[in-house]
Structure formats: C-alpha cells, structure tokens
Design a protein around this motif. Sequence first.
Motif, PDB file in Angstrom:
ATOM      1  N   UNK A   1       0.817  -1.216   0.000  1.00  0.00           N
ATOM      2  CA  UNK A   1       0.000   0.000   0.000  1.00  0.00           C
ATOM      3  C   UNK A   1       0.850   1.265   0.000  1.00  0.00           C
ATOM      4  N   UNK A   2       1.871   1.323   0.848  1.00  0.00           N
ATOM      5  CA  UNK A   2       2.702   2.524   0.945  1.00  0.00           C
ATOM      6  C   UNK A   2       3.455   2.782  -0.352  1.00  0.00           C
ATOM      7  N   UNK A   3       3.949   1.721  -0.984  1.00  0.00           N
ATOM      8  CA  UNK A   3       4.690   1.890  -2.232  1.00  0.00           C
ATOM      9  C   UNK A   3       3.772   2.329  -3.368  1.00  0.00           C
TER      10      UNK A   3
ATOM     11  N   UNK B   1       1.330  23.150   6.080  1.00  0.00           N
ATOM     12  CA  UNK B   1       1.519  22.298   4.903  1.00  0.00           C
ATOM     13  C   UNK B   1       2.132  20.957   5.317  1.00  0.00           C
ATOM     14  N   UNK B   2       3.150  21.000   6.158  1.00  0.00           N
ATOM     15  CA  UNK B   2       3.849  19.783   6.579  1.00  0.00           C
ATOM     16  C   UNK B   2       2.939  18.876   7.403  1.00  0.00           C
ATOM     17  N   UNK B   3       2.184  19.477   8.324  1.00  0.00           N
ATOM     18  CA  UNK B   3       1.267  18.695   9.144  1.00  0.00           C
ATOM     19  C   UNK B   3       0.192  18.042   8.280  1.00  0.00           C
ATOM     20  N   UNK B   4      -0.332  18.816   7.332  1.00  0.00           N
ATOM     21  CA  UNK B   4      -1.354  18.247   6.453  1.00  0.00           C
ATOM     22  C   UNK B   4      -0.764  17.106   5.613  1.00  0.00           C
ATOM     23  N   UNK B   5       0.457  17.286   5.134  1.00  0.00           N
ATOM     24  CA  UNK B   5       1.098  16.234   4.351  1.00  0.00           C
ATOM     25  C   UNK B   5       1.259  14.957   5.153  1.00  0.00           C
ATOM     26  N   UNK B   6       1.624  15.084   6.440  1.00  0.00           N
ATOM     27  CA  UNK B   6       1.795  13.911   7.289  1.00  0.00           C
ATOM     28  C   UNK B   6       0.465  13.192   7.497  1.00  0.00           C
ATOM     29  N   UNK B   7      -0.582  13.955   7.816  1.00  0.00           N
ATOM     30  CA  UNK B   7      -1.899  13.363   8.038  1.00  0.00           C
ATOM     31  C   UNK B   7      -2.403  12.688   6.764  1.00  0.00           C
ATOM     32  N   UNK B   8      -2.242  13.375   5.633  1.00  0.00           N
ATOM     33  CA  UNK B   8      -2.711  12.830   4.358  1.00  0.00           C
ATOM     34  C   UNK B   8      -1.914  11.584   3.974  1.00  0.00           C
ATOM     35  N   UNK B   9      -0.656  11.531   4.382  1.00  0.00           N
ATOM     36  CA  UNK B   9       0.166  10.354   4.126  1.00  0.00           C
ATOM     37  C   UNK B   9      -0.465   9.111   4.745  1.00  0.00           C
ATOM     38  N   UNK B  10      -0.847   9.211   6.007  1.00  0.00           N
ATOM     39  CA  UNK B  10      -1.497   8.078   6.670  1.00  0.00           C
ATOM     40  C   UNK B  10      -2.843   7.756   6.027  1.00  0.00           C
ATOM     41  N   UNK B  11      -3.552   8.801   5.576  1.00  0.00           N
ATOM     42  CA  UNK B  11      -4.849   8.595   4.943  1.00  0.00           C
ATOM     43  C   UNK B  11      -4.726   7.758   3.670  1.00  0.00           C
ATOM     44  N   UNK B  12      -3.759   8.112   2.820  1.00  0.00           N
ATOM     45  CA  UNK B  12      -3.661   7.396   1.536  1.00  0.00           C
ATOM     46  C   UNK B  12      -3.110   5.980   1.729  1.00  0.00           C
ATOM     47  N   UNK B  13      -2.242   5.781   2.730  1.00  0.00           N
ATOM     48  CA  UNK B  13      -1.777   4.420   3.009  1.00  0.00           C
ATOM     49  C   UNK B  13      -2.970   3.551   3.432  1.00  0.00           C
ATOM     50  N   UNK B  14      -3.793   4.080   4.319  1.00  0.00           N
ATOM     51  CA  UNK B  14      -4.980   3.339   4.765  1.00  0.00           C
ATOM     52  C   UNK B  14      -5.916   3.071   3.595  1.00  0.00           C
ATOM     53  N   UNK B  15      -6.097   4.070   2.723  1.00  0.00           N
ATOM     54  CA  UNK B  15      -7.010   3.908   1.588  1.00  0.00           C
ATOM     55  C   UNK B  15      -6.497   2.849   0.611  1.00  0.00           C
TER      56      UNK B  15
END
Length: 308
Positions: free
Chosen positions: A46-48, A81-95
């Motif tokens: 998923x992460x890749x 921007x950085x905080x949003x990027x981190x949160x969105x990172x976890x979101x897309x991995x989960x998705x």
Amino acid sequence: MPAMSAFPADASRTRTLEGVLWMLASGLSFVAVTGIVRYLGTDIPAAQGAFLRFAFGVLFLLPTLIPVLRGGFPPGALKVYSLRGLVHTFAVICWFYAMARIPVAEVTAIGYLNPVLVTLGAALFFAERLALRRVLAVAVALVGALIVLRPGLRELSSGHLSQLGAASFFAVSYLLARRLSDVAGAGAIVAMLSLTVTVGLLPFALLVWVPVGATQLLWLALVAVFATLGHYCMTRAFAAAPLTVTQPVTFLQLVWATLLGALAFGERIDPFVLLGGGIIISAITYITWRESVLKRRASASIAKDALG
C-alpha cells in the motif's frame, strides 16, 4: 417581455446541467482510480503504491509547484503544509490498503463519511455552531455507516478498519486545507499536498519496496491522471452549479463502483451497502442544503442592511 425574462432561466438551467455533467465526470474519474488500485491488488504494498501515485502527481503539477516554492510561504504556512502532508500520508496508506482488500462499493460507501467527519471537526476545532438539525443529520449518516459495516452481524476485516481510518485522516486533512485557504490559493494548496505526501510516503515505501514492472507503473500513472482529472472536474462542477445540485450526484459514484465491482471483479452486490451509502449521502445533502440556505439568508440580510 416574456422572451427576455426566459433567457436568464435558460442560462441558469444550462449552468445547472453543466455542473451535473462535471460532477458525473468527476465521479467516474474517481471510480476509475478505485478500479485500477483494486486491479493492482496486493502485488504492490500500500505505501509503495501510494508513493508512486503521488510521485506521478508531483510531475504533473510541476508547472504549479515550482512558482509556489520560488515565491516562499506566508508565516506559519509551511508548518501547516507539513502537518497536512503527514496526516494525508497516513490517509492514503490506509485507503490503498483497504482498496486492495474489501469490495469497491464498500470503500466508496465508507468514504462518504468524510464530509460528516469534517462537519464534526469544524465544530470541535473551529468552534463552528452545530445546530440541532446538523447534529441529527450527522447521527443519520452514522446510522448509514453502521448499515454498511453491520458490526456484530459480520466480521469486520482489517480493510474495513483501514478505510474508517482513511476517512478520519482525510477529514483532518480537509480541515487543515480550510485553514490554509485563508493564506494560499487552491493551486498552491494542491501542489504542496502532492509534494509533502510524496516526501512523507517515501520512507514507508522504502521499508516495503518490491520490484515494479513497467505495466504496473503505467497503471499507477493512470491513477494519478484520473485522480487529477477527478479533482479538476469537481472544481468545475462547484463553479457551475450550487452544492445543493451537485452533491446528490455523488451518490451515483456508489452505483458506478458497485457495477464495477460486480462486472470487473465478480463482487457480490450488497443491498445493505447501497442502502447505507444512500442514507449517508442523503444526510450530507441535507447538511449542504441547510448551509446554502443560511448563506443566502445572510447575504440577503447584508444586502438589506446596505440598502437600508
């Protein structure tokens, strides 16, 4: 005289139809995204997979991204921007994880919780007033989610839990985007999201990296294309017609996703998923309609005070 007064109404109907068609195109684009990721399955972690999709997105957005980086950032914006990027990172991995493991229709239906969670988050973090009607609409949406998931009546898989996590992380990401909208334009916000998520995904992707074939890369490039197209069409839809018109059209995305799952992947059509998804989108539509009515009243009051 009647002919002259008919022209604005005809123009309004044309713009409404245009908004509906743009939203239809947006929904089909996002279903294409889910279909491709479902097709790729678990062959790519998923992460890749998420990293490669966003890396292609950065390439597409370079014409917008380069001027943003050269122009610098307003005070405090880079941190958000950085905080949003981190949160969105976890979101897309989960998705990505959920998409490869549960039916397309279920991913889509659970994803409808996003606006509901954003509504709750706005009340908690931005002190927005949560009127009784909105509380009831949120409660109805949560009932719809329970119908989709049916906890206690069937076993919830890691894919279901992952998609619930994705919906929650995406909601936080959108709330942070709302804060950024006060100091930056939409193009800058989207471009910086692609960059920060790509950087955020890189270490997770390296931990699980597997060899990727040219065909898989092509499919992931198409994911980036359809995702970008989906957001573009959605933006055009919002510009052409009110949210009260375009929001109900998003329910068709669940219909397309159900058909895709049944025809392309042999997934069983689950009437509970359609029912629950319909209840969630009905609640979202009501919330959207109420906000539209309140904005119109506020605008009319301001105009009246200005004249009076």
